[in-house]
Design an enzyme around this catalytic site. Structure first.
Site, PDB file in Angstrom:
ATOM      1  N   ALA A   1       0.838  -1.209   0.000  1.00 15.52           N
ATOM      2  CA  ALA A   1       0.000   0.000   0.000  1.00 15.52           C
ATOM      3  C   ALA A   1       0.872   1.259   0.000  1.00 15.52           C
ATOM      4  CB  ALA A   1      -0.933  -0.010   1.212  1.00 15.52           C
ATOM      5  N   TYR A   2       1.950   1.217   0.793  1.00 14.32           N
ATOM      6  CA  TYR A   2       2.868   2.369   0.837  1.00 14.32           C
ATOM      7  C   TYR A   2       3.490   2.604  -0.545  1.00 14.32           C
ATOM      8  CZ  TYR A   2       7.170   4.969   1.917  1.00 14.32           C
ATOM      9  OH  TYR A   2       8.199   5.875   1.929  1.00 14.32           O
ATOM     10  N   GLY A   3       4.046   1.530  -1.135  1.00 19.28           N
ATOM     11  CA  GLY A   3       4.673   1.659  -2.444  1.00 19.28           C
ATOM     12  C   GLY A   3       3.686   2.130  -3.503  1.00 19.28           C
TER      13      GLY A   3
END
Ligand code: NAP
Length: 247
Positions: A152-154
């Site tokens: 999700a961060y990437g």
């Protein structure tokens, strides 16, 4: 102190800690008036004092929570005319896909991608009207290289990288350059929470074999924000210590 950014005003989001703090100090040392942004009033006041003590120009602090779109737009209005926008503030929530809740996904998209989108939408038209401006956003190596528990961060930062190229096209003809920096592991209060050994282990996966200091990332940002990068737009500058060869 250099005079490279004399006469410019820079808004640095997430400047109360880590990479953003180093960027604010670096741009101030180049002569920019810096609008220091974050949530923590006390750390904000300390950075403003630190800039003044180093001989920097009129820095001021604006508090805003970038997970709220109303607050993002208020920040843009209070910052006023800026020549340089550094979209640095970001959050990382590590989890496998089954453990990633809708709330975790939405929170990262809101701070890491939606807030920069709204800030650029509010501030870039003024830069374009004045005929000059530089925008630098903070991506991550995890936007292009799969990192465990960072989907999700990437993804939120991959969105930011795509937006960087869109904005470069949208505002470039009017003199506004838009770029991003993609760091590898960096010593910051945020990564301190991961624990030293986990961070060092990521540092060992780089060619240089170590974790970066925030000042090393700030140097890349300062370059892209300055006229030394006058023919560079729509790029992502990797500051990730190099990628080890396979085999
Ligand atoms: N450190 C790394 O290894 C690394 C690697 C690649 C990319 N990056 C990226 O670099 C940027 C900075 O990372 P960092 O490690 O320096 O972060 P950090 O130490 O956790 O500091 C984060 C900064 O962002 C602000 N911030 C966080 N959430 C916010 C929100 N909802 N509203 C307003 N401000 C908020 C914080 O403000 P307050 O403290 O005042 O709340 C603080 O100034 C991020 O975009 C991150 O994704 C970091």
């Amino acid at each position: 102190m250099t005079a490279e950014l004399d006469g410019s005003t820079a808004l640095v989001t997430g400047a109360t800690a880590g990479i953003g703090r180093a960027v604010a100090l670096r741009l101030a040392a180049s002569g920019a008036s810096v609008v220091v942004h974050g949530r923590d009033e006390q750390r904000g006041a300390e950075i403003v004092e630190e800039i003044a003590a180093a001989g920097g120009k009129a820095a001021r602090f604006i508090a805003a929570d970038l997970s709220s779109s109303e607050d993002v737009l208020r920040l843009a209005a209070e910052a006023g005319e800026v020549d340089i926008l550094i979209n640095n503030a970001g959050i990382y929530r590590f989890a496998s896909t089954p453990d990633t809740s809708a709330e975790m996904f939405d929170a990262q998209m809101a701070v890491n991608a939606r807030a920069p989108m709204l800030l650029v939408g509010a501030l870039a038209p003024g830069m374009a009207t004045r005929g000059h401006g530089a925008i630098v956003s903070m991506s991550t190596a995890a936007a292009t290289t799969p990192v465990r528990e960072s989907g999700a961060y990437g993804a939120s930062k991959a969105a930011l990288e795509l937006l960087t190229r869109v904005w470069a096209d949208e505002f470039g003809a009017q003199g506004v350059r838009v770029n991003a920096v993609a760091p590898g592991p960096v010593y910051t209060p945020g990564t301190e929470e991961m624990g030293g050994e986990a961070l060092q282990a990521i540092g060992r996966t780089t060619v240089l074999g170590r974790v970066a200091d925030p000042e090393e990332i700030a140097e890349a940002v300062a370059f892209l924000a300055s006229s030394r990068a006058s023919y560079i737009t729509g790029t992502v500058l990797e500051a990730r210590g190099g990628q080890l060869a396979i085999g």
